[in-house]
Design an enzyme around this catalytic site. Sequence first.
Site, short mmCIF file in Angstrom:
data_model
loop_
_atom_site.label_atom_id
_atom_site.label_comp_id
_atom_site.label_asym_id
_atom_site.label_seq_id
_atom_site.Cartn_x
_atom_site.Cartn_y
_atom_site.Cartn_z
N LYS A 1 62.88 9.48 55.50
CA LYS A 1 64.16 10.18 55.54
C LYS A 1 64.17 11.14 56.73
O LYS A 1 63.28 11.98 56.85
CB LYS A 1 64.37 10.94 54.23
N GLU B 1 70.97 8.56 44.28
CA GLU B 1 70.00 9.65 44.20
C GLU B 1 70.64 10.86 43.54
O GLU B 1 71.50 11.51 44.13
CB GLU B 1 69.50 10.01 45.60
#
Length: 211
Positions: free
Chosen positions: A133, A43
């Site tokens: 998340k 990411e």
Amino acid sequence: MTPEQFIQQLEADRTLAVVRAPSITDAADLCRALADGGIRSVELTFTTPDALKHVQRAAETAADHGAAVGIGTVLTADQARAAIDAGAKFLVTPGIRPEVAAVAVAAGIPFSLGAMTPTEVAQALDLGSGVVKIFPARQLGPAYLKDLQGPYPGIRFLPSGGIDASNAKSYLDAGAAAVCCGTSVVPPAAVAAGNWADIAARAAAFTGTLK
């Protein structure tokens, strides 16, 4: 990469690398170093200068390094569309961002919305987040994930924030599908300097603790 393929890769590697750095000398080399260390989900973030350029570079060289590169800290629909256009394979947000979710769903792109409270977890699920998340994870620790498993059995959680080799396994044992690793594996200075051997070694050492 389909949402299910993204989840399968996360669960296989048990981690995702979050890169925040003042600069990236070569995103392809960065991804290769992480993949060599066993981390195939990378990411990049909108807080890094020229993030879209780096995503595009990583996406164009994916066949060489083997990592799936997405972008995080996505806050708006325009950012989501730009990331997808640049080749991002997944999107990550720090909180509940309905317009980002809508863009990702329309494009068929995997995404993970950030949540902290049980209400936010429910909102993330309603918006289609296949992996939720949990951020910032360090505030409540692994036990909080166990608590969330009560009302949300089977939900795939991705804790982020304050996770390193000393505590990562405890989050997985508490029910996380995978954990985010950050500066302990990809120190900003090492990324900016292009110290790929160091990053590959850090990634291998970190993934070795997840068994």
